[in-house]
Structure formats: structure tokens, C-alpha cells
Write a protein that holds these residues in place. Sequence first.
Motif, PDB file in Angstrom:
ATOM      1  N   LEU A  42      63.084  -7.216 -68.111  1.00 45.20           N
ATOM      2  CA  LEU A  42      63.129  -6.682 -66.747  1.00 45.20           C
ATOM      3  C   LEU A  42      62.206  -5.486 -66.549  1.00 45.20           C
ATOM      4  O   LEU A  42      61.846  -5.170 -65.419  1.00 45.20           O
ATOM      5  CB  LEU A  42      64.564  -6.316 -66.372  1.00 45.20           C
ATOM      6  CG  LEU A  42      65.535  -7.501 -66.302  1.00 45.20           C
ATOM      7  CD1 LEU A  42      66.939  -7.009 -65.972  1.00 45.20           C
ATOM      8  CD2 LEU A  42      65.064  -8.547 -65.300  1.00 45.20           C
ATOM      9  N   SER A  46      59.832  -9.080 -62.640  1.00 47.69           N
ATOM     10  CA  SER A  46      60.882  -9.107 -61.628  1.00 47.69           C
ATOM     11  C   SER A  46      60.972 -10.542 -61.123  1.00 47.69           C
ATOM     12  O   SER A  46      60.013 -11.327 -61.251  1.00 47.69           O
ATOM     13  CB  SER A  46      60.581  -8.135 -60.489  1.00 47.69           C
ATOM     14  OG  SER A  46      59.368  -8.495 -59.862  1.00 47.69           O
ATOM     15  N   TYR A  70      70.724  -8.675 -59.732  1.00 47.73           N
ATOM     16  CA  TYR A  70      70.443 -10.087 -59.517  1.00 47.73           C
ATOM     17  C   TYR A  70      71.739 -10.880 -59.348  1.00 47.73           C
ATOM     18  O   TYR A  70      72.767 -10.559 -59.948  1.00 47.73           O
ATOM     19  CB  TYR A  70      69.665 -10.676 -60.699  1.00 47.73           C
ATOM     20  CG  TYR A  70      68.239 -10.187 -60.766  1.00 47.73           C
ATOM     21  CD1 TYR A  70      67.263 -10.727 -59.947  1.00 47.73           C
ATOM     22  CD2 TYR A  70      67.879  -9.170 -61.643  1.00 47.73           C
ATOM     23  CE1 TYR A  70      65.947 -10.284 -60.002  1.00 47.73           C
ATOM     24  CE2 TYR A  70      66.572  -8.721 -61.714  1.00 47.73           C
ATOM     25  CZ  TYR A  70      65.617  -9.275 -60.893  1.00 47.73           C
ATOM     26  OH  TYR A  70      64.323  -8.827 -60.951  1.00 47.73           O
TER      27      TYR A  70
END
Length: 152
Positions: A42, A46, A70
Motif C-alpha cells: 500500500l 493504490s 478499502y
Amino acid sequence: MSTPILLKRSENAKVSAPNNRYPKRAAFEFYPTPPEATRALLSVESFQGDIWEPACGDGAISKVLEAAGYQVVSTDLIDRGYGAGGHNFLKSETPLAKNIITNPPYGTHGLGDAFVRRALIHARKTGGSVAMLLNLRSLCHPDRTPRFQRCP
């Protein structure tokens, strides 16, 4: 920007109980992913849209993704108390989310490669991305280099 390649389970591999031929392997290839690995992903990538973690195990990857904001669909062949158990990703026809992120079981008989193939099939349908967490040895196999060049 260079995109890391992360891989998981195989499409054509048979799922079986612990392998007597390789007794040191964990049953059903259960090796939880350290949170640092998902955080490292991450930090350089993205994802737009929801994410499917098809080998969620105990939720190690899913929990980090959720903490990052998320929406995650978590499934696994084996029910380990997190997500939906009894879901065979390698036989799945319909993607459950736009993107796929997983640490597939490497297993024997091409299990990791089968996961990559199935994930790429789903990503073509959704326009999403695939991130597979694999060991370095997986990337070095000479038969895989042309595949990774075609689909980085």
C-alpha cells in the motif's frame, strides 16, 4: 512507476489435506501474511474500487486493507473464522470485487500459477488490478518471465 508483482493460489491445482510428500508444509498451505507486507504494498500502490482477498485465511491481509479504508470481500477454501469459507477461487467464474490482492498458497503442481491465471481472468472482466504476494523464487522461474513481461 514500477509495480510490485504479488501472487497467490493456482487454478488447476487440486486442494487436498496435508501433503505426505512434503511433510514440512503447513496444512492447506496456511501461512499468514505479516501486516508489514501488505503495508509495503500500500505504500507504493493504490487501488480504485473494492478488493477481493480470495485466500483470506485468518484475515491478515484483509484487516490491513480495511484499516486503510478499502472495502474488502474476504473468502477462502478453508473456514478459518474470517470471511466466507468454502469458496474455491480456482473454480470461481464471477469476480466478487474489482481488484484482487492475495498471498496465494504456493503448493505443488502449479498452485500459485493457477491463482495468478484466475485472478488475471477476473481482472480482465472488471478492469481492476491484481497484486500477488509471492516469494522471490517464484519470480525467477524462466517460464514465468515472459508472462510477467506481457502482464506486469
